[in-house]
Enzyme design. Structure first.
Site, mmCIF file in Angstrom:
data_model
loop_
_atom_site.group_PDB
_atom_site.id
_atom_site.type_symbol
_atom_site.label_atom_id
_atom_site.label_comp_id
_atom_site.label_asym_id
_atom_site.label_seq_id
_atom_site.Cartn_x
_atom_site.Cartn_y
_atom_site.Cartn_z
ATOM 1 N N GLY A 156 0.825 -1.197 0.000
ATOM 2 C CA GLY A 156 0.000 0.000 0.000
ATOM 3 C C GLY A 156 0.860 1.249 0.000
ATOM 4 O O GLY A 156 1.998 1.242 -0.461
ATOM 5 N N CYS A 157 0.327 2.324 0.541
ATOM 6 C CA CYS A 157 1.021 3.615 0.551
ATOM 7 C C CYS A 157 2.379 3.509 1.234
ATOM 8 O O CYS A 157 2.474 3.048 2.373
ATOM 9 C CB CYS A 157 0.161 4.655 1.268
ATOM 10 N N PHE A 158 3.429 3.953 0.539
ATOM 11 C CA PHE A 158 4.767 3.818 1.115
ATOM 12 C C PHE A 158 5.003 4.751 2.298
ATOM 13 O O PHE A 158 5.926 4.544 3.082
ATOM 14 C CB PHE A 158 5.880 3.947 0.079
ATOM 15 N N TRP A 159 4.183 5.769 2.478
ATOM 16 C CA TRP A 159 4.300 6.579 3.684
ATOM 17 C C TRP A 159 4.074 5.721 4.928
ATOM 18 O O TRP A 159 4.766 5.872 5.933
ATOM 19 C CB TRP A 159 3.270 7.703 3.684
ATOM 20 N N CYS A 160 3.081 4.832 4.843
ATOM 21 C CA CYS A 160 2.685 4.031 6.004
ATOM 22 C C CYS A 160 3.667 2.907 6.286
ATOM 23 O O CYS A 160 4.038 2.673 7.448
ATOM 24 C CB CYS A 160 1.284 3.468 5.785
#
Length: 200
Positions: free
Chosen positions: A31-35
């Protein structure tokens, strides 16, 4: 995440013979690489976490193009770690139990598209065999309410993301998306795996 057990009871990978050459880095898409970056940045033995793209061509390895879901890329993180302090098995255990929901196909929650797929981009056969064996182990144990959908894809190239994506969650803790999606994963990690944290 449709876990049927307490995350603290999530099993360690069964050792796979002949996989001692798995290396000290792995590229994961969850999923989102920020997370995912926010989760792995907490772990003792993790030397660096870089957000980026894998699975597509260099020409379209940028955020705007990847967000179209037409480039073949996934948002990924490259994790470099010290195997004497954290094993590849522990890295994968956190991936499946904390960092994302491995049963979702081409999405993570409200984030929908092939760029958000669950995937392990293996750099060698040892990584592929460890991941494949662990996925089979998780499915046999019925740990989730659905089969693991994580894809195993050969790592052709890792393309580092634009500078403003690096450390995004740490730099923007009050951003609504970070508070709603990233922060709960970090909190879950802190509650269930305190012994693995850098500040333990």
């Amino acid at each position: 995440m449709a876990l049927k057990i307490d995350p603290r009871s999530f099993p360690d990978p069964v050792p796979v013979p002949g996989t001692g050459d798995a290396g000290n880095s792995i590229v994961l898409a969850g999923g989102c690489f920020w997370c995912t970056e926010a989760v792995y940045s907490q772990l003792d033995g993790v030397l660096s976490v870089r957000p980026g793209y894998a699975g597509g061509a260099a020409a379209t390895a940028n955020y705007d193009d990847v967000c179209t879901s037409r480039t073949g890329h996934a948002e990924v993180i490259e994790i470099r770690f010290d195997p004497a302090r954290i094993t590849l098995g522990q890295v994968l255990k956190i991936f499946f139990s904390i960092a994302h929901d491995p049963t979702q196909v081409d999405r993570q929650g409200a984030d929908v598209g092939t760029q958000y797929r669950s995937a392990i981009f293996f750099a060698n056969d040892a990584q592929r065999r460890i991941a494949a064996t662990y996925i089979a182990q998780i499915d046999r144990a019925g740990i989730f309410n659905a089969p693991v959908a994580t894809r195993l894809e050969p790592l052709e190239a890792f393309y580092e993301a634009e500078p403003h994506h690096h450390g995004y969650a740490a730099r923007n803790p009050w951003q609504p998306y970070i508070r709603a999606v990233s922060a709960p994963k970090v909190e879950k990690l802190r509650k269930t795996h305190a012994g693995l944290l850098k500040d333990h």
